[in-house]
Design a protein around this motif. Structure first.
Motif: not given
Ligand code: 13P
Ligand code: SF4
Length: 313
Positions: A123-129, A148-159, A197-204
């Motif tokens: 439905d939507w495409v997004v970028t890190s910005g 989808a697909p990046d779990k790290h960026l997804g986790h960051y956005v979720q939090t 830090v770019h949000p494709e990085s691990p949450q730690e």
């Protein structure tokens, strides 16, 4: 070689659009020939708006596809058709489509780092910005999200947004290499430094950041913040632009090899490094590496990308 490339760009009414992660020579060439160096969102927008016959994309496959989706009447060439992205590769359309079918009540939001087919299913495409603001907007409108697909960026956005998000488990192989334990050690050695830090990085790793953001946001942080030293957790191709905007500031690569490591030169995307002056010249000469996308897929993917362009206009 640079002279020949410049001549061919003019002759073919072509423009060079480059990502911040490609080698400095290509970034300089893009900027000195009327093209652009930018993050993936601006690359897409620029290609769509410029009046040329051919767009040459120095980046990876999904960037070429996005340019073609937005500019179907233009010829879009990439420098190497093998330059791809782990996020794109590990989100194959068949599996992704099955996943989406299981959750018909969710709004499908995909990162730009995906194939044209995956974008067409979204439905939507997004970028890190743009991910944070788009997801906030969807949440405010009562939407539950399939991400989808990046779990790290997804986790960051979720939090950050507290949105209801179901995450595909993909990752960027480059950003996944950054290690939190070693970064903590580096921070002790450089207490004066700001950590970007770019949000494709691990949450730690994200948790240790002073700034989390897209490539453009990180470059702006180096330019505008008062600190003189920065530890950077993203692809080191970005250092060229950071040095340019803040020549007197000290930039240190975030470590990638685990606890106690002093690795300071590991963070570079092998696919981005497939972009060279040599293959820029040969692509221009031969017209090889053209991107073609099925019309139906292209139209559906365009709808999802256009929403983002309108949202961020
Ligand atoms: P941005 O340039 O949009 O921050 O994305 C980085 C990236 O994933 C390119 O590989
Ligand atoms: Fe993909 Fe990561 Fe390379 Fe960007 S740096 S192209 S996200 S693998």
């Amino acid at each position: 070689m640079i002279g020949k490339i410049k001549q061919l760009l003019k002759q073919k009414n072509a423009v060079l659009v480059a990502h911040y992660y490609v080698e400095a020579k290509l970034q300089i060439l893009a900027e000195t020939t009327g093209g652009i160096v930018s993050d993936s969102l601006e690359m897409a927008r620029f290609g769509q708006n410029c009046d040329v016959d051919t767009i040459i994309v120095a980046g990876v496959k999904f960037m070429g596809e996005t340019a073609k989706i937005l500019s179907p009447e233009k010829r879009v060439l990439v420098l190497d058709t093998h330059a791809t992205c782990s996020l794109d590769e590990y989100c194959p359309i068949d599996q992704f489509s099955t996943f989406c079918d299981q959750y018909p009540d969710r709004t499908v939001v995909v990162y730009a780092n995906t194939s044209a087919q995956v974008k067409a299913r979204a439905d939507w495409v997004v970028t890190s910005g743009s991910a944070l603001n788009v997801v906030k907007h969807l949440k405010d409108n009562g939407k539950k999200i399939l991400w989808a697909p990046d779990k790290h960026l997804g986790h960051y956005v979720q939090t950050q947004t507290n949105a209801d998000m179901l995450l595909w488990q993909g990752a960027c192989v480059v950003h996944e290499r950054f290690k939190a334990d070693a970064l903590k050690v580096l921070k002790v050695l450089h207490p004066e430094a700001a950590v970007l830090v770019h949000p494709e990085s691990p949450q730690e790793v994200v948790a240790l950041a002073d700034v989390v953001g897209s490539t453009t946001a990180l470059i702006n942080a180096v330019k505008n913040r008062k600190e003189q030293t920065f530890i950077i957790a993203t692809d080191n191709g970005i250092f060229h632009k950071m040095h340019e905007v803040a020549p007197n500031k000290k930039l240190i690569e975030a470590p990638t090899m685990g606890e106690g490591a002093d690795c300071e030169s590991c963070a570079h995307c092998e696919w981005m490094s497939m972009n060279t002056l040599e293959n820029c010249l040969s692509t221009l000469k031969t017209g090889n590496n053209e991107i073609f996308i099925n019309t139906d897929i292209r139209k559906k993917a365009k709808n999802a990308i256009q929403k983002l362009l309108d949202f961020t206009a």
